[in-house]
Design a protein around this motif. Structure first.
Motif, PDB file in Angstrom:
ATOM      1  N   SER A 114      10.948 -38.780 -94.160  1.00 16.77           N
ATOM      2  CA  SER A 114      10.678 -40.184 -93.871  1.00 16.77           C
ATOM      3  C   SER A 114       9.529 -40.671 -94.738  1.00 16.77           C
ATOM      4  CB  SER A 114      10.326 -40.366 -92.389  1.00 16.77           C
ATOM      5  OG  SER A 114       9.915 -41.688 -92.136  1.00 16.77           O
ATOM      6  N   ALA A 115       9.680 -41.875 -95.290  1.00 20.93           N
ATOM      7  CA  ALA A 115       8.615 -42.483 -96.084  1.00 20.93           C
ATOM      8  C   ALA A 115       7.637 -43.260 -95.208  1.00 20.93           C
ATOM      9  CB  ALA A 115       9.223 -43.414 -97.133  1.00 20.93           C
ATOM     10  N   GLU A 116       7.903 -43.300 -93.908  1.00 25.26           N
ATOM     11  CA  GLU A 116       7.035 -44.030 -92.983  1.00 25.26           C
ATOM     12  C   GLU A 116       5.736 -43.262 -92.739  1.00 25.26           C
ATOM     13  OE1 GLU A 116       7.106 -45.406 -88.285  1.00 25.26           O
ATOM     14  OE2 GLU A 116       8.987 -45.117 -89.378  1.00 25.26           O
ATOM     15  N   SER A 117       4.617 -43.959 -92.765  1.00 26.10           N
ATOM     16  CA  SER A 117       3.309 -43.320 -92.551  1.00 26.10           C
ATOM     17  C   SER A 117       2.995 -43.260 -91.055  1.00 26.10           C
ATOM     18  CB  SER A 117       2.216 -44.086 -93.302  1.00 26.10           C
ATOM     19  OG  SER A 117       2.445 -44.072 -94.697  1.00 26.10           O
ATOM     20  N   TRP A 118       3.834 -42.577 -90.313  1.00 25.63           N
ATOM     21  CA  TRP A 118       3.652 -42.470 -88.865  1.00 25.63           C
ATOM     22  C   TRP A 118       2.398 -41.673 -88.510  1.00 25.63           C
ATOM     23  CZ3 TRP A 118       3.287 -37.446 -87.671  1.00 25.63           C
ATOM     24  CH2 TRP A 118       3.932 -36.524 -88.504  1.00 25.63           C
ATOM     25  N   HIS A 119       1.949 -40.816 -89.436  1.00 28.68           N
ATOM     26  CA  HIS A 119       0.811 -39.945 -89.157  1.00 28.68           C
ATOM     27  C   HIS A 119      -0.507 -40.706 -89.063  1.00 28.68           C
ATOM     28  CE1 HIS A 119       1.650 -40.203 -93.494  1.00 28.68           C
ATOM     29  NE2 HIS A 119       0.341 -40.313 -93.607  1.00 28.68           N
ATOM     30  N   LYS A 120      -0.517 -41.977 -89.466  1.00 37.07           N
ATOM     31  CA  LYS A 120      -1.735 -42.777 -89.367  1.00 37.07           C
ATOM     32  C   LYS A 120      -1.930 -43.342 -87.964  1.00 37.07           C
ATOM     33  CE  LYS A 120      -1.778 -44.085 -94.254  1.00 37.07           C
ATOM     34  NZ  LYS A 120      -1.774 -45.206 -95.228  1.00 37.07           N
ATOM     35  N   ASN A 121      -0.939 -43.174 -87.120  1.00 37.63           N
ATOM     36  CA  ASN A 121      -1.028 -43.636 -85.739  1.00 37.63           C
ATOM     37  C   ASN A 121      -1.268 -42.450 -84.806  1.00 37.63           C
ATOM     38  OD1 ASN A 121      -0.314 -46.262 -86.673  1.00 37.63           O
ATOM     39  ND2 ASN A 121       1.849 -45.652 -86.639  1.00 37.63           N
ATOM     40  N   GLU A 122      -1.546 -42.746 -83.554  1.00 41.51           N
ATOM     41  CA  GLU A 122      -1.779 -41.683 -82.579  1.00 41.51           C
ATOM     42  C   GLU A 122      -0.480 -41.096 -82.045  1.00 41.51           C
ATOM     43  OE1 GLU A 122      -4.269 -43.198 -79.526  1.00 41.51           O
ATOM     44  OE2 GLU A 122      -6.070 -43.298 -80.785  1.00 41.51           O
ATOM     45  N   THR A 123       0.607 -41.811 -82.214  1.00 34.62           N
ATOM     46  CA  THR A 123       1.901 -41.326 -81.738  1.00 34.62           C
ATOM     47  C   THR A 123       2.931 -41.405 -82.858  1.00 34.62           C
ATOM     48  OG1 THR A 123       2.527 -43.527 -80.932  1.00 34.62           O
ATOM     49  CG2 THR A 123       1.448 -42.036 -79.365  1.00 34.62           C
ATOM     50  N   VAL A 124       3.909 -40.538 -82.779  1.00 35.14           N
ATOM     51  CA  VAL A 124       5.006 -40.541 -83.749  1.00 35.14           C
ATOM     52  C   VAL A 124       6.050 -41.546 -83.275  1.00 35.14           C
ATOM     53  CG1 VAL A 124       6.722 -39.138 -84.946  1.00 35.14           C
ATOM     54  CG2 VAL A 124       4.582 -38.102 -84.161  1.00 35.14           C
ATOM     55  N   SER A 125       6.497 -42.390 -84.169  1.00 32.14           N
ATOM     56  CA  SER A 125       7.506 -43.377 -83.786  1.00 32.14           C
ATOM     57  C   SER A 125       8.758 -42.665 -83.287  1.00 32.14           C
ATOM     58  CB  SER A 125       7.847 -44.284 -84.970  1.00 32.14           C
ATOM     59  OG  SER A 125       8.408 -43.537 -86.029  1.00 32.14           O
ATOM     60  N   SER A 126       9.329 -43.212 -82.225  1.00 33.45           N
ATOM     61  CA  SER A 126      10.479 -42.566 -81.593  1.00 33.45           C
ATOM     62  C   SER A 126      11.665 -42.459 -82.544  1.00 33.45           C
ATOM     63  CB  SER A 126      10.887 -43.340 -80.337  1.00 33.45           C
ATOM     64  OG  SER A 126      11.207 -44.692 -80.668  1.00 33.45           O
ATOM     65  N   GLY A 127      11.819 -43.450 -83.421  1.00 33.23           N
ATOM     66  CA  GLY A 127      12.941 -43.416 -84.353  1.00 33.23           C
ATOM     67  C   GLY A 127      12.856 -42.237 -85.306  1.00 33.23           C
ATOM     68  N   VAL A 128      11.668 -42.035 -85.889  1.00 36.70           N
ATOM     69  CA  VAL A 128      11.470 -40.922 -86.827  1.00 36.70           C
ATOM     70  C   VAL A 128      11.652 -39.588 -86.112  1.00 36.70           C
ATOM     71  CG1 VAL A 128       9.788 -39.741 -88.293  1.00 36.70           C
ATOM     72  CG2 VAL A 128       9.959 -42.233 -88.340  1.00 36.70           C
TER      73      VAL A 128
END
Length: 206
Positions: A114-128
């Motif tokens: 995934s190219a989404e920067s989910w790691h910058k948040n406290e939770t992982v997006s459910s979609g990823v």
């Protein structure tokens, strides 16, 4: 004449004794055979019940192993996303772009990265998280196939997946209900929870 009568009498007594012994032996054999039949009628259902119950427990363990294996694969894969999307991209944008395009389009299912920067948040997006988990669970990311497979394993309803990021560590949790394959006493489904924790690559620099 007297000798003949005595012989006949002795012979008759002997035959009577033999008949009595034979009848007693037959009765004993019949009683033992009936006893064995009764024991088999009692023990065999108990054995079958215990075997099926034990098989149901093994079925639960097998399902847990499959979920845990997929959860570990998902966590290891997600732990590479920060390094892939941040570190390589910053150091060499052209190489990063080429590698990302090759990796995402070389495989049939693009949910393995995934190219989404989910790691910058406290939770992982459910979609990823769900896309990555089901991709490893089925091999093709087909959610319908994943739901069917989970149902065959005995999972009741939907599986709840969650991921949190804390101090560079990623924690994934899978919660689900599972019924016994052999549920004679109609017990409630088991509430199961499995957790995996990994360190995120390259996140310490950002």
């Amino acid at each position: 004449m007297i000798g003949k009568e005595e012989n006949d009498k002795m012979k008759s007594n002997r035959n009577h004794v033999e008949d009595t012994v034979e009848n007693n032996l037959k009765e004993t054999l019949l009683r033992e055979r009936a006893s064995v039949t009764l024991e088999a009628a009692i023990i065999l259902p108990i054995f079958c019940f215990l075997f099926m119950a034990l098989n149901g427990v093994f079925f639960v363990f097998s399902a847990q192993n499959q979920v845990m294996h997929t959860l570990v694969q998902t966590a290891n894969s997600l732990s590479l996303d920060p390094y892939w999307n941040e570190k390589i991209r910053l150091e060499n944008t052209s190489v990063s772009t080429i590698l990302q395009r090759f990796e995402r389009y070389a495989v049939r299912d693009q949910s393995f990265s995934s190219a989404e920067s989910w790691h910058k948040n406290e939770t992982v997006s459910s979609g990823v998280l769900e896309d990555r988990f089901y991709s490893y669970f089925t091999g093709d990311g087909n959610k319908l196939s994943a739901y069917t497979k989970l149902k065959k394993l005995g999972v009741v309803g939907n599986m709840e997946l969650s991921g949190t990021v804390n101090n560079g560590d990623l924690t994934l949790v899978a919660k689900y209900k599972m019924k016994f394959w052999f549920n004679l006493f109609k017990t409630e489904p088991l509430d199961l929870s499995q957790k995996v924790k990994v360190h995120l690559w390259g996140l310490e620099d950002y």
